[in-house]
Write an enzyme that holds these catalytic residues in place. Structure first.
Site, short mmCIF file in Angstrom:
data_model
loop_
_atom_site.label_atom_id
_atom_site.label_comp_id
_atom_site.label_asym_id
_atom_site.label_seq_id
_atom_site.Cartn_x
_atom_site.Cartn_y
_atom_site.Cartn_z
N ASP A 73 11.07 47.83 34.25
CA ASP A 73 9.91 47.10 33.71
C ASP A 73 9.37 46.15 34.78
O ASP A 73 10.13 45.39 35.40
CB ASP A 73 10.33 46.31 32.47
CG ASP A 73 9.12 45.76 31.73
OD1 ASP A 73 8.63 46.46 30.83
OD2 ASP A 73 8.66 44.65 32.07
N ASN A 75 -2.32 41.06 36.13
CA ASN A 75 -3.64 41.42 35.61
C ASN A 75 -4.53 40.19 35.49
O ASN A 75 -5.71 40.21 35.82
CB ASN A 75 -3.50 42.09 34.25
CG ASN A 75 -3.23 43.58 34.37
OD1 ASN A 75 -3.49 44.18 35.40
ND2 ASN A 75 -2.71 44.19 33.31
N ASP A 92 -3.61 48.22 37.90
CA ASP A 92 -3.47 49.68 37.93
C ASP A 92 -2.90 50.13 39.27
O ASP A 92 -2.04 51.01 39.33
CB ASP A 92 -4.84 50.34 37.72
CG ASP A 92 -5.34 50.18 36.30
OD1 ASP A 92 -4.52 49.81 35.43
OD2 ASP A 92 -6.53 50.42 36.06
N GLU A 151 3.73 48.71 31.27
CA GLU A 151 4.30 48.55 32.62
C GLU A 151 5.75 49.01 32.69
O GLU A 151 6.46 48.63 33.60
CB GLU A 151 4.19 47.08 33.06
CG GLU A 151 4.99 46.10 32.21
CD GLU A 151 4.21 45.58 31.01
OE1 GLU A 151 4.57 44.52 30.49
OE2 GLU A 151 3.24 46.24 30.58
#
Length: 541
Positions: free
Chosen positions: A408, A416, A425, A451
């Site tokens: 993770d 973000n 991304d 993620e």
């Protein structure tokens, strides 16, 4: 030649026609590069000549050439500019045909909302009411659109409408293509017998129309249907031909479909190595296709933003020129000039403020659209669970163990928030590539959501799993992401576990591994945590 010579006297219209004429007589077999050069020169000359009808015609035709080359962003840009010109020229038929091309370009770029809106609008356009051939094109493209987004019942409905229309108008060529689309939906959505029957009808339509048969697509459909019926050896033979054809043609979309179908057939036949090989190639093919589609959308958004910025600048310059003219005219009456100047200044400020606000809003909307494509090129969850169940079965049958990692990305929301979704991304893509590089060839890496990634490691004990997890963790910690955002760094928390006698399937293993990952996060992140052995069932020794 005469038209180009006339341009020496400043005749821009003659120059535009001089460059446009060779494109009208170019053979289908001619290279598209020189044709595009003529189109570029012709459109530029038509702009200078101020001939909107000729410019719209050239833009529509140049967009078609861009589409043939696979440059859908450029094709869409030309079609949208032509649409504005045709609307001003009051040319409804030409605009309707162009609008359909816009919808198809949006579909090929993966913009579902705009594609659906444009294609459905084309069916309601009065210009298409009696044009059954164009209606068939819109109906079939809606079928492909819904098939691509996983809505098979709606896809069948649109393909059936196209088939009914081409049958009523006795057009076997159109029916052949519509039936291919319908058979493709049935082959992968639970109706293999119908798929084989409709594919046979499509072949008969191709032959009746005396047009080349789409052998590769029909082989794919029949292979998918036969695999669904348990006739795996026949399916693999057909899919071999489809894979070979689309590898030669570098057709990423259809090659991915064929590889996916053949991998499933190999797996059902117990040919695990062949299945794993196809799945690895499938991941790479899908990654390339997704990268290409993302690049197309990004290019279109960038060019659209630039065009809007130029439009705003031109509006500002025109307003400034108008204001100067009014000031000159008002010089004879000073008091009146002052009132007019103040009113114009206020109007200009409001107008420019509105333009700036609108441009900022559009820029934010377009950037958000360009940043919502979190595609990593890893295996999907269906493949992950299927491989997990296969490995679980192997443990129960021959005792060959395996391990799982849950990976993770730490503080992904902060990435973000601080750098934007486009950076997020790209971080996901880099993390996926790094994880894949740290694993063995037969290990399976999948993105399980957001993620989070999962890796399955066949023939691995806990020591090997921890070593692999540490390789992944260290490699991601060392990633250089300065080209994404200055100073950006990433880390992961990893949970590791091995399948043991108390696990009753992949779900229980992943549950323990997931808990270990959360333990790593609770311990400070950027670390590896090993899951505890699962508790024995009630009543076990």
């Amino acid at each position: 030649i005469v038209a180009r010579e006339s341009a020496a006297d400043g005749d821009a219209l003659a120059l535009a026609l001089g460059h446009a004429c060779p494109t009208a007589h170019a053979a289908d077999s001619e290279p598209l590069g020189p044709i595009l050069t003529d189109f570029d020169q012709a459109t530029e000359a038509a702009r200078r000549a101020g001939d909107p009808a000729l410019l719209a015609h050239l833009l529509v035709r140049r967009g078609g050439v861009h589409s043939l080359r696979g440059d859908f962003a450029k094709a869409l840009r030309d079609a949208l500019e032509a649409d504005e010109l045709l609307a001003a020229l009051d040319a409804p038929t030409a605009r309707a045909v162009n609008a359909q091309a816009i919808g198809i370009a949006y579909r090929r770029m993966g913009d579902v909302e705009n594609a659906e809106r444009r294609l459905k609008a084309s069916l309601d356009d009065p210009a298409f009411r009696d044009d059954w051939a164009h209606r068939i094109t819109s109906l079939s493209n809606l079928g492909y659109l819904y098939d691509e987004i996983g809505r098979p019942d709606e896809a069948r409905r649109w393909f059936d409408a196209a088939i009914a229309l081409c049958t009523a108008n006795e057009s076997p060529a159109d029916c052949a293509h519509a039936r291919v689309g319908r058979a493709a939906v049935d082959a992968v959505h639970g109706r293999p017998d119908a798929a084989l029957r409709i594919a046979a009808q499509a072949r008969a339509d191709f032959e009746a129309a005396d047009v080349p048969v789409d052998d590769a697509t029909l082989a794919l459909i029949r292979g998918q249907a036969l695999a669904a019926l348990g006739r795996h050896d026949e399916a693999i033979a057909l899919l071999d031909a489809a894979v070979a054809r689309w590898r030669d043609e570098s057709n990423a979309r259809d090659l991915a479909l064929a590889l996916d179908a053949r991998a499933s057939a190999f797996e059902a036949s117990g040919r695990w190595e062949d299945a794993a090989r196809d799945l690895r190639e499938l991941v790479e093919v899908r990654r390339r296709a997704q990268d290409a589609q993302s690049a197309q959308r990004t290019e279109f958004l960038r060019e659209t933003l630039e065009a809007r910025e130029r439009e705003a600048e031109n509006a500002r310059l025109r307003e400034s020129e108008r204001q100067r003219s009014l000031e000159i005219e008002a010089l004879s009456e000073r008091q009146r000039w002052q009132r007019v100047a103040a009113a114009l200044a206020l109007l200009a400020a409001i107008l420019l403020g509105w333009i700036v606000l609108r441009q900022r809003w559009r820029a934010r909307s377009l950037r958000a659209l360009a940043a919502t494509d979190p595609l990593t090129g890893t295996a999907n969850r269906r493949t992950l669970m299927a491989e997990g169940e296969r490995l679980s079965d192997r443990v129960r049958s021959d005792g060959e163990g395996f391990a799982a990692l849950v990976i993770d990305v730490d503080h992904f929301k902060s990435i973000n928030d601080a750098h934007g979704h486009a950076a997020g991304d790209e971080v996901l893509r880099r993390v996926a590539t790094t994880c894949a590089g740290a694993l063995r060839g037969d290990d399976v890496l999948a993105r399980s959501g957001g993620e989070e990634f999962v890796a399955l490691l066949p023939r691995s004990g806990i020591d090997a799993a921890v070593l692999a997890a540490e390789r992944i963790r260290a490699a991601i910690e060392a990633l250089d992401l300065d080209d994404v955002a200055k100073g950006l760094r990433a880390s992961v928390s990893v949970g590791a576990a091995t399948y043991d006698a108390c696990d009753d399937g992949i779900d229980s293993l992943l549950s323990r591994t997931d808990k270990a990952m959360y333990a790593a996060k609770a311990s400070g992140r950027n670390r590896v945590s090993v899951a505890a052995t699962s508790a024995p069932p009630d009543g076990a020794a």
